[in-house]
Design a protein around this motif. Structure first.
Motif, short mmCIF file in Angstrom:
data_model
loop_
_atom_site.label_atom_id
_atom_site.label_comp_id
_atom_site.label_asym_id
_atom_site.label_seq_id
_atom_site.Cartn_x
_atom_site.Cartn_y
_atom_site.Cartn_z
N GLY A 192 0.79 -1.21 0.00
CA GLY A 192 0.00 0.00 0.00
C GLY A 192 0.82 1.26 0.00
O GLY A 192 0.34 2.32 -0.38
N HIS A 193 2.08 1.18 0.41
CA HIS A 193 2.93 2.37 0.47
C HIS A 193 3.57 2.58 -0.89
O HIS A 193 4.33 1.76 -1.37
N ASN A 194 3.24 3.68 -1.55
CA ASN A 194 3.71 3.92 -2.92
C ASN A 194 4.08 5.39 -3.09
O ASN A 194 3.33 6.17 -3.66
N PRO A 195 5.25 5.81 -2.60
CA PRO A 195 5.63 7.22 -2.66
C PRO A 195 5.93 7.65 -4.09
O PRO A 195 6.20 6.84 -4.96
N ARG A 196 5.91 8.96 -4.31
CA ARG A 196 6.28 9.48 -5.62
C ARG A 196 7.75 9.20 -5.89
O ARG A 196 8.58 9.20 -5.00
N LEU A 197 8.06 8.98 -7.16
CA LEU A 197 9.44 8.64 -7.53
C LEU A 197 10.41 9.74 -7.13
O LEU A 197 11.53 9.46 -6.69
N THR A 198 9.99 11.01 -7.28
CA THR A 198 10.89 12.12 -6.96
C THR A 198 11.20 12.20 -5.47
O THR A 198 12.20 12.79 -5.07
N MET B 213 17.93 -0.81 -4.95
CA MET B 213 17.47 -2.03 -4.29
C MET B 213 17.30 -1.82 -2.79
O MET B 213 16.36 -2.32 -2.18
N GLN B 214 18.21 -1.07 -2.19
CA GLN B 214 18.11 -0.78 -0.76
C GLN B 214 16.86 0.03 -0.44
O GLN B 214 16.14 -0.26 0.52
N LYS B 215 16.59 1.03 -1.27
CA LYS B 215 15.42 1.87 -1.04
C LYS B 215 14.11 1.10 -1.26
O LYS B 215 13.11 1.37 -0.60
N LEU B 216 14.15 0.15 -2.18
CA LEU B 216 12.96 -0.65 -2.45
C LEU B 216 12.85 -1.85 -1.52
O LEU B 216 11.84 -2.57 -1.55
N LYS B 217 13.91 -2.09 -0.74
CA LYS B 217 13.99 -3.27 0.12
C LYS B 217 13.84 -4.54 -0.71
O LYS B 217 13.14 -5.49 -0.32
N GLY C 246 4.58 7.15 -11.93
CA GLY C 246 5.87 7.66 -12.39
C GLY C 246 6.01 7.87 -13.87
O GLY C 246 6.99 8.47 -14.29
N ILE C 247 5.08 7.41 -14.68
CA ILE C 247 5.27 7.51 -16.12
C ILE C 247 5.36 8.96 -16.57
O ILE C 247 6.20 9.32 -17.36
N ASP C 248 4.49 9.82 -16.06
CA ASP C 248 4.49 11.22 -16.48
C ASP C 248 5.79 11.92 -16.10
O ASP C 248 6.27 12.80 -16.79
N MET D 75 11.50 9.45 -3.63
CA MET D 75 12.22 8.23 -3.30
C MET D 75 13.60 8.16 -3.93
O MET D 75 14.55 7.66 -3.33
N PHE D 76 13.73 8.67 -5.18
CA PHE D 76 14.97 8.55 -5.92
C PHE D 76 15.46 9.90 -6.42
O PHE D 76 14.68 10.84 -6.60
N THR D 77 16.76 9.98 -6.67
CA THR D 77 17.33 11.14 -7.35
C THR D 77 16.98 11.05 -8.84
O THR D 77 16.61 9.98 -9.33
#
Length: 259
Positions: free
Chosen positions: A182-188, A230-234, A253-255, A190-192
């Motif tokens: 259920g936890h689905n943060p925005r890509l920006t 991989m670490q951030k995604l566990k 994240g597609i847009d 979570m990642f650079t």
């Protein structure tokens, strides 16, 4: 394609000269009727690879004959001389089947194969590619990391009406289901930006060398980015990471990637 890349039969059936083989198909008492076997057609445009795999498959007892061709057109030209088509084993190597020309090839092969199941043999085993293959209509996905024995049983499973996928795919999906889906943060968040580019490449099933070339970075840098992703995604492996990245991209994240 070279001139000597024609269909070759396995040793399951009688080893007849070409003229005898042609005679054996004439009339009601043909070799097809006598053997009651089907043909598993291995399609691979690499001569050495397909000859080696055909020999390996032929060395294992199976209720079908193996024929190796560079294209389905070659099989169609030879089909009258062999038992009916039972299944097609299409070796795509390390090619990304999500590319448009590969999707078209797979769909066309399924159309030509009729009721015979199509099984993909590939070097990649990432879950995104496997799920897309199943969406295209294939009846099995065999990674080249498995043994010949497993390959034979996967073909038998497809012939029996089942669908074969590698265990790593099932485990990856299970990890996602058991995790915090259920936890689905925005890509920006979570990642650079650079990690988003690498994550997209993982999602597309690209190997590290291709990622490094396309993003103009060292392969060692790509490995660092992948480890951090991989670490951030566990995620415990690349297959699981690709599946989780797919969920992120398809949901929100597609847009971002097109901006």
């Amino acid at each position: 394609m070279t001139a000597f890349s024609s269909c070759t039969a396995s040793s399951h059936g009688p080893d007849l000269p070409p003229q005898e083989a042609r005679r054996s198909t004439i009339g009601k008492t043909s070799s097809r009727a006598l053997t009651q076997k089907g043909s598993v057609v291995l399609v691979d445009d690499r001569i050495l690879a397909r000859q080696c795999l055909r020999s390996s498959l032929a060395s294992h007892p199976a209720p079908w004959d193996v024929f190796a061709c560079s294209t389905m057109e070659e099989w169609q030209n030879e089909a009258d001389r062999h038992p009916p088509l039972a299944a097609v084993l299409l070796h795509v190597g390390s090619t990304n089947i999500m590319e448009s020309h590969m999707e078209e090839l797979i769909r066309q092969t399924i159309k030509v194969s009729g009721s015979a199941p199509l099984i993909i043999l590939a070097d990649r085993d990432d879950v995104v590619q496997i799920v897309n293959a199943l969406d295209y209509g294939v009846r099995g996905y065999i990674p080249s990391s498995v043994s010949v024995e497993v390959c034979v049983e996967a073909i038998n499973l497809a012939l029996a009406g089942g669908v074969f996928v590698p265990a790593s795919t099932v485990f990856a999906i299970r990890e996602v289901i058991n995790g915090d889906a259920g936890h689905n943060p925005r890509l920006t968040e979570m990642f650079t930006p650079r990690q988003i580019q690498v994550a997209e490449a993982i999602w597309q099933g690209k190997p590290n060398k291709i990622i490094a070339y396309e993003l103009n970075m060292c392969e060692s840098t790509v490995k660092v980015h992948i480890r951090n992703i991989m670490q951030k995604l566990k995620a415990t492996n690349r297959t699981e990471a690709a599946y989780k990245v797919s969920n992120l991209f398809t949901s929100n994240g597609i847009d971002l990637l097109n901006q």
